[in-house]
Design a protein around this motif. Structure first.
Motif, short mmCIF file in Angstrom:
data_model
loop_
_atom_site.label_atom_id
_atom_site.label_comp_id
_atom_site.label_asym_id
_atom_site.label_seq_id
_atom_site.Cartn_x
_atom_site.Cartn_y
_atom_site.Cartn_z
N GLU A 304 0.83 -1.20 0.00
CA GLU A 304 0.00 0.00 0.00
C GLU A 304 0.86 1.26 0.00
OE1 GLU A 304 -3.08 2.67 -0.04
OE2 GLU A 304 -3.10 0.51 -0.49
N ARG A 305 1.95 1.25 0.78
CA ARG A 305 2.84 2.41 0.86
C ARG A 305 3.55 2.64 -0.47
NH1 ARG A 305 4.32 4.60 6.05
NH2 ARG A 305 5.51 6.50 5.65
N LEU A 306 3.85 1.53 -1.17
CA LEU A 306 4.54 1.61 -2.47
C LEU A 306 3.57 1.23 -3.59
CD1 LEU A 306 7.95 -0.09 -1.56
CD2 LEU A 306 7.33 2.33 -1.40
N LYS A 307 2.35 1.74 -3.52
CA LYS A 307 1.30 1.32 -4.44
C LYS A 307 1.54 1.75 -5.88
CE LYS A 307 -1.65 5.21 -3.05
NZ LYS A 307 -2.94 5.56 -2.40
N ASN A 308 2.45 2.67 -6.10
CA ASN A 308 2.76 3.09 -7.47
C ASN A 308 3.77 2.17 -8.15
OD1 ASN A 308 1.05 5.34 -7.38
ND2 ASN A 308 2.64 6.60 -6.42
N LEU A 309 4.32 1.23 -7.39
CA LEU A 309 5.27 0.28 -7.96
C LEU A 309 4.56 -1.01 -8.35
CD1 LEU A 309 8.38 0.61 -5.58
CD2 LEU A 309 7.68 2.06 -7.50
N VAL A 310 5.15 -1.74 -9.30
CA VAL A 310 4.63 -3.05 -9.68
C VAL A 310 5.25 -4.09 -8.76
CG1 VAL A 310 4.46 -4.78 -11.50
CG2 VAL A 310 4.36 -2.34 -12.09
N HIS A 311 4.43 -4.84 -8.05
CA HIS A 311 4.90 -5.88 -7.14
C HIS A 311 4.83 -7.23 -7.86
CE1 HIS A 311 4.96 -3.26 -3.52
NE2 HIS A 311 4.07 -2.59 -4.24
N VAL A 312 5.93 -7.97 -7.83
CA VAL A 312 6.04 -9.20 -8.61
C VAL A 312 6.20 -10.41 -7.68
CG1 VAL A 312 7.37 -10.44 -10.36
CG2 VAL A 312 7.11 -7.94 -10.52
N PRO A 313 5.18 -11.25 -7.58
CA PRO A 313 5.33 -12.49 -6.81
C PRO A 313 6.35 -13.40 -7.51
CG PRO A 313 3.02 -12.02 -7.28
CD PRO A 313 3.83 -11.11 -8.13
N PHE A 314 7.12 -14.15 -6.74
CA PHE A 314 8.10 -15.06 -7.35
C PHE A 314 8.39 -16.20 -6.40
CE2 PHE A 314 10.71 -12.36 -4.71
CZ PHE A 314 11.74 -13.18 -4.26
N ASN A 315 9.03 -17.21 -6.93
CA ASN A 315 9.51 -18.33 -6.13
C ASN A 315 10.94 -18.65 -6.55
OD1 ASN A 315 9.52 -20.43 -4.26
ND2 ASN A 315 7.46 -21.10 -4.84
N PHE A 316 11.61 -19.48 -5.78
CA PHE A 316 12.96 -19.88 -6.13
C PHE A 316 12.92 -20.91 -7.26
CE2 PHE A 316 13.88 -19.05 -1.40
CZ PHE A 316 14.14 -17.72 -1.64
N GLU A 317 14.03 -21.01 -7.99
CA GLU A 317 14.14 -21.89 -9.15
C GLU A 317 15.47 -22.63 -9.04
OE1 GLU A 317 15.49 -23.01 -13.19
OE2 GLU A 317 16.47 -21.74 -11.71
N ASP A 318 15.51 -23.89 -9.48
CA ASP A 318 16.71 -24.70 -9.27
C ASP A 318 17.32 -25.31 -10.54
OD1 ASP A 318 16.84 -24.50 -6.39
OD2 ASP A 318 15.06 -25.78 -6.34
N ALA A 319 16.69 -25.12 -11.70
CA ALA A 319 17.12 -25.88 -12.88
C ALA A 319 18.19 -25.18 -13.71
CB ALA A 319 15.91 -26.19 -13.76
N GLY A 320 18.24 -23.85 -13.70
CA GLY A 320 19.17 -23.15 -14.58
C GLY A 320 18.69 -23.16 -16.02
N SER A 321 19.59 -22.85 -16.94
CA SER A 321 19.23 -22.79 -18.36
C SER A 321 18.88 -24.18 -18.89
CB SER A 321 20.39 -22.20 -19.17
OG SER A 321 20.01 -22.01 -20.52
N ARG A 322 17.74 -24.28 -19.58
CA ARG A 322 17.26 -25.56 -20.09
C ARG A 322 16.79 -25.42 -21.53
NH1 ARG A 322 12.49 -27.84 -16.81
NH2 ARG A 322 12.84 -29.52 -18.28
N VAL A 323 16.96 -26.48 -22.28
CA VAL A 323 16.31 -26.59 -23.59
C VAL A 323 14.93 -27.16 -23.33
CG1 VAL A 323 16.34 -27.69 -25.85
CG2 VAL A 323 18.49 -26.91 -24.82
N VAL A 324 13.89 -26.38 -23.63
CA VAL A 324 12.52 -26.85 -23.35
C VAL A 324 11.81 -27.33 -24.61
CG1 VAL A 324 12.24 -25.45 -21.27
CG2 VAL A 324 11.64 -24.47 -23.49
N LEU A 325 12.37 -27.04 -25.78
CA LEU A 325 11.87 -27.62 -27.03
C LEU A 325 13.06 -27.92 -27.91
CD1 LEU A 325 9.42 -28.32 -28.88
CD2 LEU A 325 9.69 -26.05 -29.88
N TYR A 326 13.15 -29.16 -28.37
CA TYR A 326 14.27 -29.56 -29.24
C TYR A 326 13.70 -30.24 -30.47
CZ TYR A 326 18.60 -31.74 -30.85
OH TYR A 326 19.68 -32.11 -31.61
N GLN A 327 13.58 -29.47 -31.56
CA GLN A 327 13.15 -29.97 -32.85
C GLN A 327 14.11 -29.43 -33.91
OE1 GLN A 327 9.05 -28.71 -33.15
NE2 GLN A 327 8.31 -30.43 -31.94
N PRO A 328 15.33 -29.98 -33.96
CA PRO A 328 16.37 -29.40 -34.82
C PRO A 328 16.03 -29.38 -36.31
CG PRO A 328 17.01 -31.58 -34.01
CD PRO A 328 15.78 -31.17 -33.24
N ASN A 329 15.09 -30.25 -36.71
CA ASN A 329 14.70 -30.28 -38.11
C ASN A 329 13.41 -29.51 -38.37
OD1 ASN A 329 16.89 -31.99 -38.84
ND2 ASN A 329 15.75 -33.74 -38.00
#
Length: 331
Positions: A304-329
């Motif tokens: 409420e005090r910082l109501k002009n800012l965008v507040h972003v909910p988040f959680n921790f992540e453990d995987a790092g960079s990943r290939v999520v789609l692999y269709q080389p052809n």
């Protein structure tokens, strides 16, 4: 077609000691975590039916014939570094704004390098991804950047990253009881100030001043292990972590006049008045995201005090960079 997903990061302590100009003389360490907000890179070979050879889509669209015509500095540098001969179509999408202190530039570099390895049918590992990204950003592009963001993006997770004087690094996951990890997450808030800035410009002002801030940077490195000790020894109230963040922020502000602004100082003061124990501007400083630490019961008052800012909910992540789609052809 290849799609990579690479996380953004939140750094708690030790920022500034990851600059080569510091750790090659003194060593360095940071404590950081990646979060479930990502940079997505889509990459495919472009059929030779168009007037252009490469198509790069981000906040702009570039259709070019030669690599040298590419205006996006990271894309141009990475394609040259990788000796790309084929025409490519590259799309970038991000969950959060660029130039906001979450390591988005390094997430982009790691994600694109990962995509190019995959497009060629080559497996890579987290260590190589991080080292390639550090080399590209520091030596090929020549940016004033440290070495923590590339490692965090490649590895993922909640880590203590140590920087050796010889240029090597060690990544040690911080092991916490599940309840303590959740308690930490519940105390954190992420707020966007609305100000984007060129991190390299702010970082240069800090790098130029490193030799005059030996005491501050040494203290900031010590806070890495202090913070880990607070989290792992559950006899310590979690609020001590927030108080340490506050101390670290005051040291960080002293590294350069560009780290904070009167507007940021006012926002931080408002947050503390509403119940925040500590916090910091993430990344090099000058704008971007404000990380705050407060008891969960105080979060509503802070929003409420910082109501002009965008507040972003988040959680921790453990995987790092990943290939999520692999269709080389492309099939």
């Amino acid at each position: 077609m290849i799609i990579t997903r690479t996380p953004f990061r939140v750094s708690f302590f030790g920022g500034g000691t990851d600059y080569p100009g510091w750790f090659r003389d003194h060593g360095g360490a940071v404590l950081s975590t990646t979060i479930n907000k990502f940079c997505y890179i889509t990459c495919r070979r472009l059929p030779p039916f168009f007037e252009h050879k490469h198509r790069i889509v981000y906040s702009r669209i570039e259709n070019v014939i030669h690599n040298s015509e590419i205006e996006h500095p990271a894309v141009r540098a990475i394609l040259n570094w990788a000796n790309i001969g084929d025409g490519l179509e590259i799309h970038h999408d991000g969950d959060l704004p660029a130039r906001s202190g979450l390591g988005s530039s390094s997430a982009f570099t790691v994600g694109l390098v990962h995509a190019l390895y995959s497009l060629r049918g080559h497996m890579t590992n987290k260590d190589s991804l991080a080292k390639d990204a550090i080399h590209i950003e520091q030596n090929v592009i020549g940016e004033n950047v440290g070495s923590q963001d590339q490692i965090a993006a490649a590895y993922g997770g909640f880590n203590r990253i140590e920087f050796k004087k010889d240029g090597n690094f060690d990544v040690a996951p911080v092991v916490l009881p599940a309840a303590r990890r959740e308690e930490l997450r519940d105390h954190l808030m992420l707020c966007f100030t609305g100000v984007s800035r060129i991190a390299s410009d702010v970082a240069k002002s800090k790098i130029d001043n490193l030799k005059n801030r030996t005491t501050e940077l040494s203290k900031m490195r010590e806070m890495v292990d202090e913070g880990i000790h607070i989290l792992q020894d559950t006899k310590h109230p979690i609020d001590e972590f927030g108080k340490l963040l506050d101390t670290s922020w005051r040291y960080k502000r002293s590294l350069s006049k560009q780290v904070s602004t009167p507007e940021i100082d006012q926002l931080y003061e408002e947050a503390q008045c509403a119940g925040a124990t500590g916090g910091k501007i993430l990344g090099a400083g000058g704008g971007g995201f404000l990380l705050l630490f407060a008891k969960p019961g105080k979060h509503a008052a802070i929003r409420e005090r910082l109501k002009n800012l965008v507040h972003v909910p988040f959680n921790f992540e453990d995987a790092g960079s990943r290939v999520v789609l692999y269709q080389p052809n492309g099939l």
